[in-house]
Design an enzyme around this catalytic site. Structure first.
Site, PDB file in Angstrom:
ATOM      1  N   GLY A  23      13.214   3.138  -1.574  1.00 61.83           N
ATOM      2  CA  GLY A  23      13.922   2.201  -0.705  1.00 61.83           C
ATOM      3  C   GLY A  23      13.167   0.900  -0.559  1.00 61.83           C
ATOM      4  N   GLY A  75      10.788  -0.983   0.772  1.00 66.89           N
ATOM      5  CA  GLY A  75       9.602  -0.758   1.593  1.00 66.89           C
ATOM      6  C   GLY A  75       9.007  -2.007   2.181  1.00 66.89           C
ATOM      7  CE  LYS A 115       8.092  -7.791  -3.879  1.00 64.08           C
ATOM      8  NZ  LYS A 115       8.111  -7.830  -5.361  1.00 64.08           N
ATOM      9  CG  ASP A 172       0.676  -3.526   4.073  1.00 66.52           C
ATOM     10  OD1 ASP A 172       1.605  -3.788   3.279  1.00 66.52           O
ATOM     11  OD2 ASP A 172      -0.475  -3.976   3.934  1.00 66.52           O
ATOM     12  N   GLY A 173       4.325  -2.835   4.253  1.00 70.85           N
ATOM     13  CA  GLY A 173       5.480  -3.713   4.309  1.00 70.85           C
ATOM     14  C   GLY A 173       5.177  -5.169   3.999  1.00 70.85           C
ATOM     15  NE  ARG A 221      16.140  -2.537  -5.549  1.00 73.82           N
ATOM     16  CZ  ARG A 221      15.075  -3.234  -5.933  1.00 73.82           C
ATOM     17  NH1 ARG A 221      14.336  -2.807  -6.932  1.00 73.82           N
ATOM     18  NH2 ARG A 221      14.739  -4.330  -5.296  1.00 73.82           N
ATOM     19  CG  ASP A 265      11.950   2.303  -8.184  1.00 73.44           C
ATOM     20  OD1 ASP A 265      11.532   3.032  -9.101  1.00 73.44           O
ATOM     21  OD2 ASP A 265      11.207   1.563  -7.515  1.00 73.44           O
ATOM     22  CG  ASN A 266      10.820  -1.518 -10.135  1.00 71.52           C
ATOM     23  OD1 ASN A 266      11.071  -1.601  -8.925  1.00 71.52           O
ATOM     24  ND2 ASN A 266       9.644  -1.168 -10.593  1.00 71.52           N
ATOM     25  CG  ASP A 322      11.901  -5.006  -7.915  1.00 69.50           C
ATOM     26  OD1 ASP A 322      12.213  -5.824  -7.043  1.00 69.50           O
ATOM     27  OD2 ASP A 322      12.366  -3.859  -7.948  1.00 69.50           O
TER      28      ASP A 322
END
Length: 494
Positions: free
Chosen positions: A98, A100, A116, A128-129, A186, A259-260, A269
């Site tokens: 997901g 993140g 982002k 840590d986002g 994605r 996922d990319n 990404d």
């Protein structure tokens, strides 16, 4: 669908928000607000990206917009959220993933807008986002560089920085990239709902993608009227074109996990990417990729493997396995055709002929054997074709195998006699860039930015937006990389 309460300090901009992804339902995302960063500052802005999104470029000088695009102030009309997806990473099922550290603000004039590095989300897992200045500058410049090259890609509106510390291998500083694409859906979104046994949500997702991005799949007769097979075939075609464009400019993505992979065939990404210096088909740009799964020459096969993962995820909608396989097998014809077109154009030919095949294969073998600089070779060859006063030595000197090159040049010259040389030269100079975002150029921009000097970011952006132009003031950036460039280590850490 849950909504965040309206914020009293929301910034009202002349933007037409359309939050279509937010209509999909609770299973698709978590609503949340970005986490503020202290004392933000502009690091880089793209006026061209702003114009493409319908933004007034003056907004990228507005201090209130700076706060909003760092996540410190909400934008009226936006619906911030983080989406959930799953995926295969380095060939292994990784389960739920997901957004993140990416937060979707919504959609403006057909482009989704994401922050982002804007803080923790429910999908951050052990992260840590946050994103750091180093990786954010690289993504910002790469996004716009790829657009300048004509490669399908997400765009980057801006990157903002803050002196807030972020721990990676060392302590670095935080940054936020505002990136845009028609959609950030994605392959992993489809995998998520299939793996978790949610056929209803899978169908909602597929119908959403078809209705908004592939409407022709509703009327495509080739696949027995099944719009989901047609969708799989359409995504296969776009992915083949995207990867062919990577291979033609020497671009290594570095982390082609499912996922990319964009459902729209866009490059997304930007992490441990690299534009190759010396041509090496086995080059591995990601130091985290110890097995070499994503080596340069493997990228087409990895794309094909990822498409099969997408096909498996769509089987509850497709039903007949042979139909899915037939759609996926089109990659085996589409990719070579797409690559051949691009290589023909690099040699100055507007169409693909069988006689070009040994010439293309021959030069790639020579480039690999002598580790010739990929970008410089093609640009010098373009100038040799364009200007009769340019001696072949300018190209020959790149090779150790002079005799091998001379034999190749003779074969190539024979092909050139069949077309107007001026037309070939014009096509080559518009196809073979003078400038690409080499690792050492990105590193120079990063080092200057760490000293609060953002002029290198701005100058690089200017050059990379039009990489086929000569830009005589920046000639040094078209030269060979310095020796220290080979020591730059790029990993998944960002």
């Amino acid at each position: 669908m849950p909504h965040l309460p309206p914020a009293p300090d929301a910034l009202d901009l002349p933007l037409r928000w359309n939050n279509r992804f937010a209509t999909l339902g609770d299973a698709f995302f978590a609503p949340l607000s970005p986490t503020p960063l202290p004392a933000p500052y502009w690091v880089g802005t793209s006026a061209a990206a702003a114009r493409s999104a319908g933004w007034d470029e003056a907004l990228l000088r507005d201090p209130d917009v700076l706060q909003a695009l760092t996540g410190n102030r909400p934008l009226t009309g936006s619906t911030p959220l983080a989406s959930v997806y799953s995926g295969h990473q380095f060939g292994q099922w990784a389960g739920q993933l997901g957004d993140g550290r990416a937060i979707l603000l919504g959609e403006v004039d057909g482009l989704e807008v994401q922050l982002k590095g804007a803080g923790l989300t429910p999908f951050s897992r052990m992260g840590d986002g946050r994103a750091v200045l180093r990786s954010s500058i690289r993504e910002f410049l790469a996004s716009e560089a790829m657009h300048g090259l004509g490669v399908p890609t997400s765009r980057a509106l801006c990157v903002t920085g803050s002196d807030a510390p972020v721990r990676r291998e060392t302590i670095e500083t935080a940054a936020v990239v505002t990136r845009m694409a028609p959609s950030f859906i994605r392959f992993g979104h489809f995998e998520h709902f299939c793996h978790h046994g949610m056929p209803g949500e899978l169908k909602i997702l597929a119908d959403f993608v078809i209705d908004h991005y592939y409407p022709e799949c509703r009327t495509e007769a080739r696949w027995n009227g099944n719009p989901y097979v047609a969708l799989l075939a359409a995504v296969t075609a776009r992915t083949a074109e995207m990867v062919a464009s990577w291979q033609a400019v020497g671009f290594c993505h570095g982390v082609m996990n499912t996922d990319n992979m964009s459902i729209l065939g866009l490059t997304i990404d930007y992490g441990p990417f690299q534009f190759m210096d010396a041509y090496d088909p086995g080059h591995i740009c990601n130091h985290s990729d110890t097995g070499g799964r994503y080596a340069f020459y493997k990228q087409p096969n990895v794309a094909y493997w990822n498409l099969f993962c997408l096909g498996q995820a769509m089987m509850p909608l497709i039903d007949e396995q042979e139909h899915a396989i037939a759609a996926l097998e089109t990659f085996k014809d589409l990719y070579p055709q797409a690559f051949a077109r691009r290589m023909a154009a690099k040699l100055g030919f507007t169409d693909v002929q069988e006689a070009q095949k040994p010439v293309i294969e021959g030069i790639l073998k020579l480039l690999a054997a002598d580790k010739v600089d990929f970008t410089i070779f093609w640009r010098r060859l373009s100038h040799w074709v364009a200007d009769s006063s340019v001696k072949a030595d300018s190209v020959r000197d790149l090779f150790l195998d002079r005799a091998g090159f001379d034999a190749w040049l003779l074969s190539y010259s024979e092909l050139l006699t069949h077309i107007p040389r001026a037309l070939a030269a014009d096509l080559m100079l518009k196809t073979n860039p003078k400038y690409v975002l080499r690792n050492h150029l990105g590193e120079q921009a990063i080092q200057a930015a760490r000293q609060k000097d953002f002029s290198v970011v701005a100058d690089l952006l200017k050059v990379l937006e039009t990489p086929y132009d000569e830009h005589p003031d920046f000639e040094a950036w078209a030269g060979f990389p310095p020796d220290w460039a080979a020591q730059i280590s790029i990993s998944c850490s960002s």
